[in-house]
Design a protein around this motif. Structure first.
Motif, PDB file in Angstrom:
ATOM      1  N   GLY A   1       0.803  -1.203   0.000  1.00  0.00           N
ATOM      2  CA  GLY A   1       0.000   0.000   0.000  1.00  0.00           C
ATOM      3  C   GLY A   1       0.839   1.258   0.000  1.00  0.00           C
ATOM      4  N   ALA A   2       2.131   1.139  -0.193  1.00  0.00           N
ATOM      5  CA  ALA A   2       3.022   2.291  -0.198  1.00  0.00           C
ATOM      6  C   ALA A   2       3.240   2.767  -1.630  1.00  0.00           C
ATOM      7  CB  ALA A   2       4.362   1.949   0.439  1.00  0.00           C
ATOM      8  N   VAL A   3       3.491   4.069  -1.753  1.00  0.00           N
ATOM      9  CA  VAL A   3       3.770   4.677  -3.048  1.00  0.00           C
ATOM     10  C   VAL A   3       5.117   5.373  -2.932  1.00  0.00           C
ATOM     11  CG1 VAL A   3       2.972   6.362  -4.753  1.00  0.00           C
ATOM     12  CG2 VAL A   3       1.321   5.024  -3.458  1.00  0.00           C
ATOM     13  N   GLU A   4       5.919   5.301  -3.991  1.00  0.00           N
ATOM     14  CA  GLU A   4       7.243   5.924  -3.978  1.00  0.00           C
ATOM     15  C   GLU A   4       7.294   7.119  -4.913  1.00  0.00           C
ATOM     16  OE1 GLU A   4      10.237   2.996  -4.721  1.00  0.00           O
ATOM     17  OE2 GLU A   4       9.854   1.990  -2.823  1.00  0.00           O
ATOM     18  N   PHE A   5       8.018   8.136  -4.468  1.00  0.00           N
ATOM     19  CA  PHE A   5       8.241   9.349  -5.240  1.00  0.00           C
ATOM     20  C   PHE A   5       9.734   9.628  -5.240  1.00  0.00           C
ATOM     21  CE2 PHE A   5       4.120   9.625  -3.260  1.00  0.00           C
ATOM     22  CZ  PHE A   5       3.287  10.127  -4.236  1.00  0.00           C
ATOM     23  N   SER A   6      10.256  10.202  -6.312  1.00  0.00           N
ATOM     24  CA  SER A   6      11.643  10.668  -6.293  1.00  0.00           C
ATOM     25  C   SER A   6      11.619  12.148  -5.939  1.00  0.00           C
ATOM     26  CB  SER A   6      12.337  10.429  -7.629  1.00  0.00           C
ATOM     27  OG  SER A   6      11.692  11.129  -8.659  1.00  0.00           O
ATOM     28  N   VAL A   7      12.547  12.548  -5.064  1.00  0.00           N
ATOM     29  CA  VAL A   7      12.599  13.925  -4.592  1.00  0.00           C
ATOM     30  C   VAL A   7      14.001  14.463  -4.826  1.00  0.00           C
ATOM     31  CG1 VAL A   7      12.274  15.452  -2.618  1.00  0.00           C
ATOM     32  CG2 VAL A   7      10.867  13.403  -2.821  1.00  0.00           C
ATOM     33  N   GLU A   8      14.084  15.640  -5.396  1.00  0.00           N
ATOM     34  CA  GLU A   8      15.367  16.272  -5.684  1.00  0.00           C
ATOM     35  C   GLU A   8      15.603  17.441  -4.742  1.00  0.00           C
ATOM     36  OE1 GLU A   8      15.236  17.338  -9.790  1.00  0.00           O
ATOM     37  OE2 GLU A   8      14.995  15.274 -10.443  1.00  0.00           O
ATOM     38  N   GLY A   9      16.873  17.683  -4.423  1.00  0.00           N
ATOM     39  CA  GLY A   9      17.249  18.844  -3.640  1.00  0.00           C
ATOM     40  C   GLY A   9      17.576  18.554  -2.185  1.00  0.00           C
ATOM     41  N   LEU A  10      17.395  17.319  -1.745  1.00  0.00           N
ATOM     42  CA  LEU A  10      17.704  16.979  -0.364  1.00  0.00           C
ATOM     43  C   LEU A  10      19.204  16.737  -0.224  1.00  0.00           C
ATOM     44  CD1 LEU A  10      14.687  15.898  -0.959  1.00  0.00           C
ATOM     45  CD2 LEU A  10      14.952  14.814   1.231  1.00  0.00           C
ATOM     46  N   THR A  11      19.805  17.316   0.825  1.00  0.00           N
ATOM     47  CA  THR A  11      21.252  17.174   0.994  1.00  0.00           C
ATOM     48  C   THR A  11      21.660  16.662   2.363  1.00  0.00           C
ATOM     49  OG1 THR A  11      21.434  19.485   1.690  1.00  0.00           O
ATOM     50  CG2 THR A  11      21.750  19.025  -0.664  1.00  0.00           C
TER      51      THR A  11
ATOM     52  N   ALA B   1       2.082  15.087   7.880  1.00  0.00           N
ATOM     53  CA  ALA B   1       1.019  15.983   8.328  1.00  0.00           C
ATOM     54  C   ALA B   1      -0.248  15.862   7.474  1.00  0.00           C
ATOM     55  CB  ALA B   1       1.521  17.429   8.313  1.00  0.00           C
ATOM     56  N   LEU B   2      -0.165  15.211   6.327  1.00  0.00           N
ATOM     57  CA  LEU B   2      -1.323  15.059   5.450  1.00  0.00           C
ATOM     58  C   LEU B   2      -2.312  14.051   6.021  1.00  0.00           C
ATOM     59  CD1 LEU B   2       0.488  14.826   1.997  1.00  0.00           C
ATOM     60  CD2 LEU B   2      -0.775  16.790   2.900  1.00  0.00           C
ATOM     61  N   ASP B   3      -3.603  14.334   5.855  1.00  0.00           N
ATOM     62  CA  ASP B   3      -4.635  13.387   6.263  1.00  0.00           C
ATOM     63  C   ASP B   3      -4.493  12.105   5.449  1.00  0.00           C
ATOM     64  OD1 ASP B   3      -5.787  15.092   8.105  1.00  0.00           O
ATOM     65  OD2 ASP B   3      -7.225  15.912   6.666  1.00  0.00           O
ATOM     66  N   GLY B   4      -4.566  10.981   6.113  1.00  0.00           N
ATOM     67  CA  GLY B   4      -4.510   9.688   5.442  1.00  0.00           C
ATOM     68  C   GLY B   4      -3.128   9.068   5.357  1.00  0.00           C
ATOM     69  N   VAL B   5      -2.082   9.820   5.663  1.00  0.00           N
ATOM     70  CA  VAL B   5      -0.725   9.276   5.592  1.00  0.00           C
ATOM     71  C   VAL B   5      -0.442   8.495   6.869  1.00  0.00           C
ATOM     72  CG1 VAL B   5       1.738   9.843   5.576  1.00  0.00           C
ATOM     73  CG2 VAL B   5       0.167  11.047   4.055  1.00  0.00           C
ATOM     74  N   GLU B   6      -0.076   7.233   6.711  1.00  0.00           N
ATOM     75  CA  GLU B   6       0.288   6.392   7.851  1.00  0.00           C
ATOM     76  C   GLU B   6       1.767   6.532   8.183  1.00  0.00           C
ATOM     77  OE1 GLU B   6      -0.927   2.432   6.929  1.00  0.00           O
ATOM     78  OE2 GLU B   6      -3.033   3.003   6.738  1.00  0.00           O
ATOM     79  N   SER B   7       2.600   6.581   7.144  1.00  0.00           N
ATOM     80  CA  SER B   7       4.038   6.752   7.356  1.00  0.00           C
ATOM     81  C   SER B   7       4.670   7.375   6.119  1.00  0.00           C
ATOM     82  CB  SER B   7       4.716   5.414   7.671  1.00  0.00           C
ATOM     83  OG  SER B   7       4.706   4.575   6.539  1.00  0.00           O
ATOM     84  N   ALA B   8       5.796   8.035   6.351  1.00  0.00           N
ATOM     85  CA  ALA B   8       6.575   8.633   5.263  1.00  0.00           C
ATOM     86  C   ALA B   8       8.040   8.496   5.635  1.00  0.00           C
ATOM     87  CB  ALA B   8       6.215  10.100   5.077  1.00  0.00           C
ATOM     88  N   SER B   9       8.834   7.954   4.719  1.00  0.00           N
ATOM     89  CA  SER B   9      10.265   7.823   4.978  1.00  0.00           C
ATOM     90  C   SER B   9      11.042   8.142   3.708  1.00  0.00           C
ATOM     91  CB  SER B   9      10.607   6.414   5.477  1.00  0.00           C
ATOM     92  OG  SER B   9      10.296   5.458   4.492  1.00  0.00           O
ATOM     93  N   VAL B  10      12.203   8.744   3.906  1.00  0.00           N
ATOM     94  CA  VAL B  10      13.050   9.152   2.787  1.00  0.00           C
ATOM     95  C   VAL B  10      14.355   8.380   2.843  1.00  0.00           C
ATOM     96  CG1 VAL B  10      14.364  11.057   1.779  1.00  0.00           C
ATOM     97  CG2 VAL B  10      12.066  11.476   2.674  1.00  0.00           C
ATOM     98  N   GLU B  11      14.752   7.862   1.705  1.00  0.00           N
ATOM     99  CA  GLU B  11      16.082   7.275   1.530  1.00  0.00           C
ATOM    100  C   GLU B  11      16.917   8.352   0.839  1.00  0.00           C
ATOM    101  OE1 GLU B  11      18.082   3.929  -1.304  1.00  0.00           O
ATOM    102  OE2 GLU B  11      16.139   3.456  -0.427  1.00  0.00           O
ATOM    103  N   LEU B  12      17.829   8.966   1.583  1.00  0.00           N
ATOM    104  CA  LEU B  12      18.586  10.113   1.099  1.00  0.00           C
ATOM    105  C   LEU B  12      19.666   9.722   0.102  1.00  0.00           C
ATOM    106  CD1 LEU B  12      19.296  13.157   1.317  1.00  0.00           C
ATOM    107  CD2 LEU B  12      20.823  12.531   3.197  1.00  0.00           C
ATOM    108  N   VAL B  13      19.675  10.421  -1.020  1.00  0.00           N
ATOM    109  CA  VAL B  13      20.755  10.357  -1.995  1.00  0.00           C
ATOM    110  C   VAL B  13      21.195  11.805  -2.183  1.00  0.00           C
ATOM    111  CG1 VAL B  13      21.436   9.758  -4.341  1.00  0.00           C
ATOM    112  CG2 VAL B  13      19.766   8.341  -3.132  1.00  0.00           C
ATOM    113  N   SER B  14      22.187  12.206  -1.416  1.00  0.00           N
ATOM    114  CA  SER B  14      22.626  13.603  -1.410  1.00  0.00           C
ATOM    115  C   SER B  14      23.068  14.034  -2.797  1.00  0.00           C
ATOM    116  CB  SER B  14      23.773  13.778  -0.413  1.00  0.00           C
ATOM    117  OG  SER B  14      24.152  15.119  -0.343  1.00  0.00           O
TER     118      SER B  14
END
Length: 102
Positions: A34-44, A58-71
């Motif tokens: 039930g998880a969805v993945e997004f790529s995010v740019e700009g994290l350091t 903070a969004l309604d309906g989100v159970e968890s959010a985690s980021v795998e950092l690629v600086s």
């Protein structure tokens, strides 16, 4: 000398580009959980990670959010729950980062 040997057969992916961890094909494990993945740019750094995770959590309906950092590259944001993808993208953008094309 060992008299018994325990072997386990692991399922292989059908991806033409290699094994499931190296494949360029989208991961099916995210859909299975039930998880969805997004790529995010700009994290350091860790502060960037916490900022994005907190904004998405903070969004309604989100159970968890985690980021795998690629600086300096495309980090992976994994979100589970029922939040709309557009809402997740807006939360990331509002936090000051860019959501890449998946």
């Amino acid at each position: 000398m060992f008299k018994s040997r325990n072997c386990y057969q692991l399922p292989l992916t059908q991806a033409a580009a290699g094994c499931s961890c190296c494949s360029s094909e989208p991961s099916t494990s995210a859909a299975d959980t039930g998880a969805v993945e997004f790529s995010v740019e700009g994290l350091t750094c860790g502060h960037c990670v916490r900022t994005v995770e907190d904004a998405v959590r903070a969004l309604d309906g989100v159970e968890s959010a985690s980021v795998e950092l690629v600086s300096g590259g495309r980090s992976r944001l994994r979100v589970s729950g029922i939040a709309a993808g557009a809402d997740v993208r807006e939360a990331v953008t509002s936090a000051g980062y860019t959501v890449g094309n998946n």
